[in-house]
Write an enzyme that holds these catalytic residues in place. Structure first.
Site, short mmCIF file in Angstrom:
data_model
loop_
_atom_site.label_atom_id
_atom_site.label_comp_id
_atom_site.label_asym_id
_atom_site.label_seq_id
_atom_site.Cartn_x
_atom_site.Cartn_y
_atom_site.Cartn_z
N ASP A 132 -31.03 35.65 29.46
CA ASP A 132 -29.29 36.13 29.47
C ASP A 132 -29.04 36.44 28.08
O ASP A 132 -29.58 35.58 27.47
CB ASP A 132 -28.69 35.05 30.03
CG ASP A 132 -27.35 35.54 30.88
OD1 ASP A 132 -27.97 36.47 31.21
OD2 ASP A 132 -26.64 34.41 30.44
N HIS A 172 -16.93 40.98 24.31
CA HIS A 172 -16.36 39.31 24.26
C HIS A 172 -16.36 38.45 23.15
O HIS A 172 -16.28 37.25 23.23
CB HIS A 172 -18.05 38.95 25.31
CG HIS A 172 -18.14 38.25 25.55
ND1 HIS A 172 -17.20 37.12 26.48
CD2 HIS A 172 -19.60 36.58 25.78
CE1 HIS A 172 -17.21 35.84 27.18
NE2 HIS A 172 -18.54 35.97 25.99
N GLU A 189 -18.67 34.56 34.58
CA GLU A 189 -19.16 35.56 33.78
C GLU A 189 -19.76 37.04 33.86
O GLU A 189 -20.67 36.65 35.04
CB GLU A 189 -20.58 35.25 32.78
CG GLU A 189 -20.21 33.98 31.44
CD GLU A 189 -20.86 33.45 30.04
OE1 GLU A 189 -22.58 34.24 30.27
OE2 GLU A 189 -20.49 33.75 29.23
N GLU A 221 -21.83 39.88 34.71
CA GLU A 221 -22.73 40.77 34.29
C GLU A 221 -23.47 41.40 35.36
O GLU A 221 -23.36 41.97 36.21
CB GLU A 221 -24.44 39.59 33.15
CG GLU A 221 -23.53 38.87 33.12
CD GLU A 221 -24.02 37.58 32.16
OE1 GLU A 221 -25.46 37.97 32.11
OE2 GLU A 221 -23.96 36.52 30.94
N ASP A 223 -22.97 34.47 36.36
CA ASP A 223 -23.81 33.72 35.40
C ASP A 223 -22.79 32.23 35.50
O ASP A 223 -21.57 33.04 34.23
CB ASP A 223 -24.22 34.61 33.90
CG ASP A 223 -24.62 33.83 33.22
OD1 ASP A 223 -24.81 31.99 33.60
OD2 ASP A 223 -24.66 33.05 32.11
N ARG A 235 -17.45 25.39 30.49
CA ARG A 235 -17.44 25.59 29.12
C ARG A 235 -17.29 23.77 28.46
O ARG A 235 -17.20 24.66 27.81
CB ARG A 235 -16.02 26.15 28.80
CG ARG A 235 -16.17 28.01 29.54
CD ARG A 235 -17.13 28.81 29.02
NE ARG A 235 -16.84 30.63 30.06
CZ ARG A 235 -17.90 31.08 29.13
NH1 ARG A 235 -18.72 30.47 28.98
NH2 ARG A 235 -17.82 32.46 30.16
N GLN A 280 -20.42 23.12 28.03
CA GLN A 280 -21.52 23.66 26.70
C GLN A 280 -21.02 23.83 25.25
O GLN A 280 -21.67 23.64 24.52
CB GLN A 280 -20.64 25.28 27.12
CG GLN A 280 -21.54 26.69 26.42
CD GLN A 280 -21.02 28.45 27.26
OE1 GLN A 280 -20.19 28.25 27.91
NE2 GLN A 280 -21.87 29.24 26.27
N LYS A 318 -24.99 25.86 31.85
CA LYS A 318 -25.43 27.05 33.13
C LYS A 318 -26.26 27.31 33.76
O LYS A 318 -26.65 28.25 34.07
CB LYS A 318 -25.93 28.55 31.45
CG LYS A 318 -25.19 28.71 30.32
CD LYS A 318 -24.33 29.36 30.63
CE LYS A 318 -23.88 30.39 29.50
NZ LYS A 318 -22.76 31.21 29.55
N THR A 350 -27.26 31.03 39.39
CA THR A 350 -26.81 32.04 39.08
C THR A 350 -26.32 32.63 40.15
O THR A 350 -27.67 32.65 40.70
CB THR A 350 -27.68 32.86 38.30
OG1 THR A 350 -27.81 32.00 36.80
CG2 THR A 350 -27.30 34.33 37.76
N GLU A 379 -11.69 34.42 28.09
CA GLU A 379 -11.36 35.14 27.37
C GLU A 379 -10.24 35.90 27.74
O GLU A 379 -8.78 35.68 27.65
CB GLU A 379 -12.26 36.49 27.39
CG GLU A 379 -13.25 36.33 26.84
CD GLU A 379 -13.75 37.83 26.72
OE1 GLU A 379 -13.72 38.81 26.49
OE2 GLU A 379 -15.59 37.38 27.47
CA CA Z 1 -24.21 35.05 30.51
#
Ligand code: CA
Length: 437
Positions: free
Chosen positions: A137, A144, A207, A209, A241, A245, A248, A261, A265, A381
């Site tokens: 990834d 971002h 996320e 993607e 993804d 948070r 993380q 993570k 997925t 975000e």
């Molecule tokens: Ca990602």
């Protein structure tokens, strides 16, 4: 690869639903997936999306309507994963596309036999389309990166302009659209200066993607040059993804993502081939004030057509919206063309040190965010770490995801004089954290 008659927007199918305005799967798309009739216990096999139907490649092979390389490709694609088709290489992928195009086009001489192989998409369930060997990834959207770093008073790391940053991800928890995602348990620090606690993630995020499926790999020790990198991609899909948070923030000191993570997925069921995407390639440029890439990550072809203008949308449908049959609001609209690095550059860099990619490997593009506020590809975000919740359409507010929320991604390509083609939907639902025995 060059534009050809399969990109001609005037061509129509004998299947009416493929010609409907706004359809994701017109004759010009022909993406591949793995399916069976829902609840049937049938063997999983390859299919091609056309209109609201699936062309069953196992059944098609049995009709004998295709010959030579196209027939060989159909036999390979009739398996429970697309890996055998990937192994046959680009000439077989092309033969399959062109053969199926001729069969589905209005006036096709085998219409009656081909009709007999169609399965309604509404009656099908899907599997992850390839047996994925490795998953990498990336982190390649400057918007971002800037949006996330700004929240913490940080600058984007200087390496961001020089190499496509990535980590090696987890394959076992990759699922297909419709996946049920347990809220992960983990360690995090509610008080940034205090001791960590163990519990359900409080800051669950998605996320947005694009996933790239590698078709043909390289020998270990033989890097793939940028000039040939796109030829190694079989096709693209939509990728979520999932990201915890709070976990993380605590665990990424100093290495990369781990439990934040590795719990899930989600991929969309259809892989849109690179040949189908040819008309929607876009130029790739760097703002002149930023450093330009080193020579091995630079080519005129990459600058002319290394990006893909894939339109993307994100919405969150809550359990209440589902129960009341309410549709969610689109929270984000952006395009894949804004990335700071192209897929070709990611492949060239990934293999530069001698690492071998293999057919069926999956690359995630990294979160896709565009330059304006409505183009943020993650809640961290969009809601500024949850401090500015957004209305998901019915007055319900979200800073981060709640149990019962379904995250919905859509993707499509549009360009004047060409057909609109779509990726279908990538949706997955958050379940409460599992209870430990
Ligand atoms: Ca990602």
């Amino acid at each position: 690869m060059e534009l050809n008659h399969t990109h001609d927007a005037c061509r129509r199918s004998w299947l009416d639903s493929a010609n409907a305005s706004g359809c994701d799967f017109p004759l010009q798309n022909l993406p591949l997936g793995i399916f069976r009739r829902t609840g049937s216990g049938e063997a999983w096999r390859g299919g091609v999306a056309i209109g609201d139907q699936i062309l069953d490649l196992a059944a098609l092979h049995d009709t004998g309507c295709l010959r030579d390389l196209a027939a060989e490709a159909t036999r390979a694609a009739a398996a429970p994963t697309l890996n055998a088709l990937l192994d046959l290489g680009p000439s077989a992928w092309r033969a399959l596309r062109h053969g199926v195009f001729a069969l589905l086009e209005a006036g096709g001489v085998h219409e009656r036999q081909v009709r007999g192989t169609l399965v309604p998409q509404a009656a099908a369930e899907f599997a992850v389309p390839v047996r994925i060997g490795d998953y990498t990834d990336f982190y390649t959207s400057l918007d971002h990166a800037v949006n996330c770093c700004r929240q913490f008073g940080l600058e984007v790391n200087p390496n961001f302009d020089w190499l496509p940053v990535a980590y090696h991800g987890r394959v076992s928890s990759i699922g297909v659209s419709g996946q049920q995602v347990y809220r992960p348990m983990g360690q995090y620090r509610p008080d940034p200066g205090g001791a960590p606690v163990h519990g359900p993630c409080q800051r669950l995020d998605y996320e947005l993607e694009v996933g790239a499926v590698i078709g043909i790999g390289n020998e270990r020790g033989t890097p793939i040059p940028l000039a040939r990198a796109q030829q190694h991609i079989f096709g693209l899909c939509l990728l979520n993804d999932w990201s915890a948070r709070d976990i993380q923030a605590w665990e990424m000191q100093p290495l990369g993502p781990f439990l934040a993570k590795n719990f899930a997925t989600t991929l969309s069921p259809w892989i849109v081939t690179l040949e189908a995407l040819l008309p929607y390639r876009a130029s790739w440029t760097r703002a002149p004030e930023r450093p330009q890439p080193l020579d091995y990550l630079r080519s005129a072809q990459n600058e002319a057509a290394g990006a893909f203008d894939i339109q993307l949308g994100v919405s969150i449908r809550s359990a209440r919206q589902l129960a009341q049959d309410l549709q969610p609001r689109t929270l984000t609209r952006t395009s894949f063309r804004h990335q700071h690095w192209t897929l070709g550059q990611m492949i060239a860099h990934h293999t530069m040190g001698g690492c071998n990619l293999q057919g069926g490997d999956l690359l995630g593009s990294g979160t896709i965010s565009g330059p304006s506020p409505g183009e943020a590809g993650a809640l961290i975000e969009l809601t500024v770490s949850g401090t500015q919740p957004v209305d998901i359409g019915n007055g319900e507010q979200r800073g981060f995801l709640e149990d019962g929320d379904t995250v919905v991604f859509r993707g499509w390509c549009e360009r004047q004089d060409y057909a609109r083609i779509g990726f279908g939907v990538n949706h997955a639902t958050v379940l409460p954290a599992p209870t430990c025995a």
